[in-house]
Design an enzyme around this catalytic site. Sequence first.
Site, PDB file in Angstrom:
ATOM      1  N   ARG A   1      -5.654  -0.851   0.914  1.00 27.60           N
ATOM      2  CA  ARG A   1      -5.378  -0.551  -0.498  1.00 27.60           C
ATOM      3  C   ARG A   1      -4.959  -1.793  -1.276  1.00 27.60           C
ATOM      4  O   ARG A   1      -5.055  -1.822  -2.517  1.00 27.60           O
ATOM      5  CB  ARG A   1      -4.351   0.585  -0.586  1.00 27.60           C
TER       6      ARG A   1
ATOM      7  N   GLU B   1       4.141   0.939  14.760  1.00 27.92           N
ATOM      8  CA  GLU B   1       5.053   1.938  15.295  1.00 27.92           C
ATOM      9  C   GLU B   1       4.796   2.116  16.798  1.00 27.92           C
ATOM     10  O   GLU B   1       5.714   2.178  17.603  1.00 27.92           O
ATOM     11  CB  GLU B   1       4.816   3.247  14.549  1.00 27.92           C
TER      12      GLU B   1
HETATM   13  C1  PRP Z   1      -0.187   0.784   5.387  1.00 24.71           C
HETATM   14  C2  PRP Z   1       0.093   0.123   4.051  1.00 24.71           C
HETATM   15  C3  PRP Z   1       0.446  -1.282   4.436  1.00 24.71           C
HETATM   16  C4  PRP Z   1       1.142  -1.081   5.773  1.00 24.71           C
HETATM   17  C5  PRP Z   1       2.624  -1.205   5.599  1.00 24.71           C
HETATM   18  O1  PRP Z   1      -1.457   0.427   5.831  1.00 24.71           O
HETATM   19  O2  PRP Z   1      -1.038   0.187   3.194  1.00 24.71           O
HETATM   20  O3  PRP Z   1      -0.694  -2.117   4.565  1.00 24.71           O
HETATM   21  O4  PRP Z   1       0.821   0.236   6.231  1.00 24.71           O
HETATM   22  O5  PRP Z   1       3.297  -0.994   6.809  1.00 24.71           O
HETATM   23  P1  PRP Z   1       4.289  -2.066   7.440  1.00 24.71           P
HETATM   24  O6  PRP Z   1       5.108  -2.634   6.314  1.00 24.71           O
HETATM   25  O7  PRP Z   1       5.108  -1.272   8.405  1.00 24.71           O
HETATM   26  O8  PRP Z   1       3.457  -3.111   8.120  1.00 24.71           O
HETATM   27  P2  PRP Z   1      -2.088   0.991   7.175  1.00 24.71           P
HETATM   28  O9  PRP Z   1      -1.564   0.197   8.336  1.00 24.71           O
HETATM   29  O10 PRP Z   1      -1.870   2.466   7.182  1.00 24.71           O
HETATM   30  O11 PRP Z   1      -3.633   0.617   7.098  1.00 24.71           O
HETATM   31  P3  PRP Z   1      -4.814   0.986   6.034  1.00 24.71           P
HETATM   32  O12 PRP Z   1      -4.420   0.347   4.726  1.00 24.71           O
HETATM   33  O13 PRP Z   1      -6.023   0.304   6.599  1.00 24.71           O
HETATM   34  O14 PRP Z   1      -4.918   2.469   5.948  1.00 24.71           O
HETATM   35  N1  ADE Z   2       2.704   3.315   5.821  1.00 24.50           N
HETATM   36  C1  ADE Z   2       3.821   3.438   6.553  1.00 24.50           C
HETATM   37  N2  ADE Z   2       4.554   4.485   6.164  1.00 24.50           N
HETATM   38  C2  ADE Z   2       3.871   5.075   5.137  1.00 24.50           C
HETATM   39  C3  ADE Z   2       4.105   6.190   4.301  1.00 24.50           C
HETATM   40  N3  ADE Z   2       5.184   6.953   4.432  1.00 24.50           N
HETATM   41  N4  ADE Z   2       3.205   6.491   3.352  1.00 24.50           N
HETATM   42  C4  ADE Z   2       2.093   5.735   3.219  1.00 24.50           C
HETATM   43  N5  ADE Z   2       1.803   4.664   3.980  1.00 24.50           N
HETATM   44  C5  ADE Z   2       2.689   4.336   4.932  1.00 24.50           C
END
Ligand code: PRP
Ligand code: ADE
Length: 175
Positions: free
Chosen positions: A60, A97
């Site tokens: 995103r 996680e």
């Molecule tokens: C989510 C969010 C950040 C990240 C934040 O992405 O868009 O990039 O998690 O988490 P953190 O601060 O604990 O590292 P996600 O890993 O879900 O991947 P995606 O954007 O490809 O769905």
């Molecule tokens: N990435 C980690 N935690 C999240 C949350 N609660 N909502 C959306 N993205 C996330």
Amino acid sequence: MMPNIRDYIRSIADFPHEGIIFRDVTTLFADARGFRMAIDQLLHPYAGIPIDKVVGLEARGFILGGALAHQLSTGFVPIRKKGKLPGAVISEAYQLEYGEAVMEVHDDALKPGERVLIVDDLLATGGTAEAGIKLCRRLGAEVIGCAFVIDLPELGGRAKLEQMQMPVHVLTSFE
Ligand code: PRP
Ligand code: ADE
């Protein structure tokens, strides 16, 4: 009354796991006023500050970063999950996680001394952003700040980035 950025963010219970409230920005991005408000507010602290490139974190962060780069008249550089970029890359592992993941950037995407702004939709543990900062720094770039729509302060990401002397800008937070 003028709407708040929070009004556009949808919360979905038990996604992707039971007990997680997922903060969904697709509803913010889909709304003309909401999306413009997010881009304007993300840029607010950087008025008058030189920025050479916007760096977006998959996935995103690409949507926000493209709009920010257009508004700033800079280039845009993607940081992607392992195996997605076609050229020569450098990599950084970070903690999830459960287990580990790897982020990558093209090894010629930033030049030494370039001033970059990193953007993503959400700051949780800060692991993804920390990996992004390290990748930019390894290419010799100066990360002037990290901007997020959402902070989840209980997960400690902001504190982690501030320990790296990184200025953090967030638009809203959810406990
Ligand atoms: C989510 C969010 C950040 C990240 C934040 O992405 O868009 O990039 O998690 O988490 P953190 O601060 O604990 O590292 P996600 O890993 O879900 O991947 P995606 O954007 O490809 O769905
Ligand atoms: N990435 C980690 N935690 C999240 C949350 N609660 N909502 C959306 N993205 C996330």
